[in-house]
Motif scaffolding. Structure first.
Motif, short mmCIF file in Angstrom:
data_model
loop_
_atom_site.label_atom_id
_atom_site.label_comp_id
_atom_site.label_asym_id
_atom_site.label_seq_id
_atom_site.Cartn_x
_atom_site.Cartn_y
_atom_site.Cartn_z
N GLY A 1 43.11 48.58 46.27
CA GLY A 1 41.89 49.37 46.47
C GLY A 1 40.68 48.48 46.74
O GLY A 1 39.88 48.76 47.64
N LEU A 2 40.57 47.38 46.00
CA LEU A 2 39.46 46.45 46.21
C LEU A 2 39.50 45.83 47.60
O LEU A 2 38.48 45.68 48.27
N VAL A 3 40.71 45.47 48.05
CA VAL A 3 40.85 44.85 49.38
C VAL A 3 40.55 45.87 50.47
O VAL A 3 39.82 45.58 51.43
N LEU A 4 41.10 47.08 50.34
CA LEU A 4 40.89 48.11 51.38
C LEU A 4 39.42 48.54 51.48
O LEU A 4 38.95 48.89 52.56
N ASP A 5 38.71 48.50 50.35
CA ASP A 5 37.28 48.84 50.37
C ASP A 5 36.44 47.74 51.01
O ASP A 5 35.27 47.96 51.34
N ASN A 6 37.02 46.54 51.16
CA ASN A 6 36.26 45.40 51.69
C ASN A 6 37.05 44.67 52.77
O ASN A 6 37.13 43.44 52.78
N LEU A 7 37.65 45.42 53.68
CA LEU A 7 38.46 44.83 54.74
C LEU A 7 37.65 43.97 55.71
O LEU A 7 38.20 43.13 56.42
N ASP A 8 36.36 44.18 55.75
CA ASP A 8 35.51 43.42 56.67
C ASP A 8 35.28 41.99 56.21
O ASP A 8 34.75 41.17 56.96
N GLN A 9 35.69 41.68 54.98
CA GLN A 9 35.48 40.32 54.45
C GLN A 9 36.83 39.61 54.38
O GLN A 9 37.69 39.92 53.55
N ILE A 10 37.00 38.64 55.25
CA ILE A 10 38.28 37.93 55.40
C ILE A 10 38.71 37.20 54.13
O ILE A 10 39.90 37.08 53.83
N ALA B 1 42.40 35.94 49.62
CA ALA B 1 42.60 35.93 48.16
C ALA B 1 43.80 36.79 47.78
O ALA B 1 44.59 36.41 46.91
N TYR B 2 43.95 37.92 48.44
CA TYR B 2 45.07 38.83 48.17
C TYR B 2 46.40 38.15 48.52
O TYR B 2 47.34 38.18 47.73
N ALA B 3 46.46 37.51 49.69
CA ALA B 3 47.68 36.83 50.12
C ALA B 3 47.99 35.63 49.23
O ALA B 3 49.16 35.41 48.85
N LEU B 4 46.96 34.87 48.88
CA LEU B 4 47.15 33.70 48.01
C LEU B 4 47.63 34.13 46.63
O LEU B 4 48.54 33.53 46.06
N GLY B 5 47.02 35.19 46.10
CA GLY B 5 47.43 35.73 44.80
C GLY B 5 48.88 36.18 44.81
O GLY B 5 49.60 36.01 43.83
N PHE B 6 49.31 36.75 45.93
CA PHE B 6 50.70 37.20 46.06
C PHE B 6 51.66 36.01 45.94
O PHE B 6 52.64 36.06 45.20
N GLY B 7 51.34 34.93 46.69
CA GLY B 7 52.19 33.73 46.65
C GLY B 7 52.24 33.09 45.27
O GLY B 7 53.31 32.74 44.77
N ILE C 1 38.50 38.20 41.31
CA ILE C 1 39.13 39.40 40.75
C ILE C 1 40.39 39.76 41.54
O ILE C 1 41.45 40.03 40.97
N ILE C 2 40.26 39.76 42.88
CA ILE C 2 41.41 40.10 43.73
C ILE C 2 42.54 39.10 43.52
O ILE C 2 43.72 39.48 43.41
N LEU C 3 42.21 37.82 43.45
CA LEU C 3 43.21 36.77 43.25
C LEU C 3 43.95 36.98 41.92
O LEU C 3 45.19 37.00 41.89
N ILE C 4 43.20 37.17 40.85
CA ILE C 4 43.80 37.33 39.51
C ILE C 4 44.64 38.60 39.45
O ILE C 4 45.77 38.59 38.93
N ILE C 5 44.11 39.69 39.99
CA ILE C 5 44.85 40.96 39.96
C ILE C 5 46.18 40.81 40.69
O ILE C 5 47.22 41.28 40.21
N ASN C 6 46.18 40.15 41.84
CA ASN C 6 47.42 40.04 42.59
C ASN C 6 48.42 39.09 41.94
O ASN C 6 49.62 39.31 42.01
N ILE C 7 47.92 38.03 41.29
CA ILE C 7 48.83 37.13 40.55
C ILE C 7 49.53 37.91 39.44
O ILE C 7 50.75 37.84 39.27
N VAL C 8 48.75 38.70 38.69
CA VAL C 8 49.32 39.51 37.60
C VAL C 8 50.29 40.55 38.14
O VAL C 8 51.40 40.73 37.62
N TYR C 9 49.89 41.22 39.24
CA TYR C 9 50.74 42.27 39.82
C TYR C 9 52.08 41.71 40.27
O TYR C 9 53.14 42.25 39.94
N VAL C 10 52.07 40.62 41.04
CA VAL C 10 53.32 40.08 41.56
C VAL C 10 54.17 39.48 40.44
O VAL C 10 55.40 39.55 40.48
#
Length: 198
Positions: free
Chosen positions: A54-63, A68-74, A11-20
């Motif tokens: 929001g999803l990433v900040l709620d789960n910062l303890d999971q690397i 996924a967020y960084a990869l989705g951005f790229g 979900i994080i990966l897809i959301i960030n691909i769409v966002y960027v």
């Protein structure tokens, strides 16, 4: 538990691909002067951004979520650029220098609907024909192919103009008079054959 982690990363990966992708398109639209369309795109962009962050900040303890967020951005940057290439917004100006001034270069390009300004120039090895051509970006590759067919040794430089005002060029390209390649060429050949038969 593992299923939930995979779903979250996806979900994080897809959301960030769409966002960027939206962000890239919005930036390009802004640079092209399409501010109202850019504003509409930005509303979707910021909504998706808030959800993903929001999803990433709620789960910062999971690397894996951060990765996924960084990869989705790229990936989003690449996808956004590919979408922009497909949309082919705006115009390009192409400067062409032919080493053979005797070629009916200008006439052939004008017959295909391009706006051409030409002048004679002098190069290191003699006379040259210099031309400046304006075309919508969606016809860019077609124009290069046409130039190569007329003069395979022509020197080509292309750039994107920031502002275009007045003149024949703007009227011509906005009316869509540029012929779109093989279909029109076949039609021209058929018309020429019919004319010769008469």
């Amino acid at each position: 538990m593992l299923d939930n982690a995979i779903i979250m990363v996806s979900i994080i990966l897809i959301i960030n691909i769409v966002y960027v992708s939206f962000s890239t398109i919005r930036m390009i639209l802004t640079l092209k002067g399409r501010r109202y369309i850019a504003a509409i795109v930005s509303m979707f962009e910021i909504t998706i951004y808030v959800l993903g962050l929001g999803l990433v900040l709620d789960n910062l303890d999971q690397i894996e979520n951060i990765i996924a967020y960084a990869l989705g951005f790229g990936i989003g940057v690449v996808v956004g650029s590919m979408i922009e290439e497909k949309l082919a917004l705006g115009y390009i100006t192409v400067n062409v220098i032919s080493s053979d001034p005797e070629i009916e270069f200008t006439k052939q390009l004008r017959d295909k609907g391009y706006g051409v300004t030409s002048w004679y120039a002098y190069g290191m090895d003699g006379d040259r024909l210099a031309m400046q051509i304006l075309t919508p970006r969606k016809y860019e590759l077609q124009l290069y192919e046409t130039i190569r067919l007329i003069d395979s040794k022509a020197f080509i430089i292309a750039y994107e103009p920031k502002q275009i005002y007045g003149g024949f060029w703007v009227k011509q390209v906005r009316r869509g008079r540029i012929k779109s390649g093989k279909k029109e060429e076949k039609q021209e050949q058929q018309e020429a054959i019919q004319h010769n038969e008469q």
